[in-house]
Design an enzyme around this catalytic site. Structure first.
Site, mmCIF file in Angstrom:
data_model
loop_
_atom_site.group_PDB
_atom_site.id
_atom_site.type_symbol
_atom_site.label_atom_id
_atom_site.label_comp_id
_atom_site.label_asym_id
_atom_site.label_seq_id
_atom_site.Cartn_x
_atom_site.Cartn_y
_atom_site.Cartn_z
ATOM 1 N N TYR A 97 0.869 -1.181 0.000
ATOM 2 C CA TYR A 97 0.000 0.000 0.000
ATOM 3 C C TYR A 97 0.906 1.231 0.000
ATOM 4 O O TYR A 97 1.453 1.625 1.016
ATOM 5 C CB TYR A 97 -0.912 -0.028 1.230
ATOM 6 N N ASP A 144 -2.061 -1.370 -4.018
ATOM 7 C CA ASP A 144 -2.537 -0.034 -4.316
ATOM 8 C C ASP A 144 -1.310 0.860 -4.409
ATOM 9 O O ASP A 144 -0.688 1.166 -3.390
ATOM 10 C CB ASP A 144 -3.482 0.425 -3.202
ATOM 11 N N ASP A 194 -14.089 1.967 -2.132
ATOM 12 C CA ASP A 194 -13.967 2.818 -3.324
ATOM 13 C C ASP A 194 -13.032 2.195 -4.380
ATOM 14 O O ASP A 194 -12.940 2.714 -5.489
ATOM 15 C CB ASP A 194 -13.552 4.254 -2.965
#
Length: 262
Positions: free
Chosen positions: A108, A149, A250
């Site tokens: 991340y 991500d 999201d």
DNA sequence: ATGACTGGAGTTTCCAGA
């Protein structure tokens, strides 16, 4: 055999536990990397996932971060954070393990907003450290998948409006070049290997402004693979289905399908 | 209609996310 690897920023596992369980049940990935669990290690509901056949590897903390790897097959060679760098945040942002001879990393990358801030510089530094980490521990001949991500859209195809978004967070040239430097070590973007020119493939959409409905998003979540694994890649896609569920993350999962020897 | 989102911390309102 078919080996399915996924990565999904769940934006709080506490809020999304039912979504993740539903997803595992429906799609049955071999490995699912998670980001933004937002849990301390002791708070991770491991038994719930173990009862469904997944071993849980989690690197969380008191903050907003937290990454995990859920795996059906046993894991070894665990690495948490950057072993050679004193970077406490990385302890909640990077977790790697060897599964079926493939090194899987769940990462991340910091958001870095606002552009130009110390936090932005830390984001760039994090991407440089990621490259140094790969250089130190692996070679481009290692079967390796760097999943997560990245908070960077790699190119103009990967955002809904490149002119509007140029220079903004997640689509700044300094971020893109740091990502290219990382990839130049020896990684291929699995999605673009299968869909080199296809526009409108996004993995994140703002909760606001009806962004998902209008497909105004960005492709921030990626699976980067070394050549030996790229040669085994059968398919790669973004699975938008969970983004349509009630109270979604999201982000949507990115899935890579590999043909591995039995 | 001048807003419009979400989760978490922690206490009623702010911050971060991207």
């Amino acid at each position: 055999m078919v080996w399915i690897l996924g990565t999904w920023n769940v934006n709080s596992l506490k809020a999304r536990q039912e979504h993740v369980l539903r997803y595992l049940e429906k799609k049955s990935p071999s490995v699912l990397c998670l980001q933004e669990t937002k849990l301390r290690d002791e708070a991770f509901p491991k038994a719930v996932f173990e009862s469904r056949g997944y071993q849980v590897l989690h690197a969380g903390g008191p903050g907003r971060n937290g990454v995990a790897i859920l795996t059906r097959d046993p894991a070894k060679g665990i690495i948490r954070g950057f072993p050679e760098v004193d970077d406490p945040q990385a302890h909640e942002r990077l977790f790697g393990a060897e599964i079926r001879g493939i090194y899987v990393i769940s990462v991340y990358v910091p958001n870095g907003s606002p552009v130009g801030s110390d936090y932005f510089l830390y984001k760039l530094e994090f991407l440089y450290r990621l490259r140094e980490f790969l250089e130190r521990h692996f070679t481009p001949e290692t079967p390796l998948a760097l999943c997560g991500d990245f908070n960077v859209a790699p190119g103009g195809l990967d955002v809904y409006d490149p002119e509007l978004l140029e220079g903004q967070i997640c689509f700044h040239e300094r971020e893109r070049s740091a990502l290219r430097l990382l990839a130049d070590w020896g990684l291929v973007d699995a999605l673009r290997l299968k869909h080199p020119d296809k526009p409108g493939l996004f993995s994140w959409w703002d909760y606001q402004f009806g962004a998902f409905r209008a497909n105004r998003g960005m492709r921030l979540d990626h699976i980067w693979v070394t050549r030996p694994l790229a040669e085994r890649l059968a398919d790669c896609f973004i699975d938008c289905e969970p983004r349509t569920w009630s109270k979604p993350s999201d982000h949507a999962p990115v899935i890579a399908v590999f043909d591995l020897p039995d």
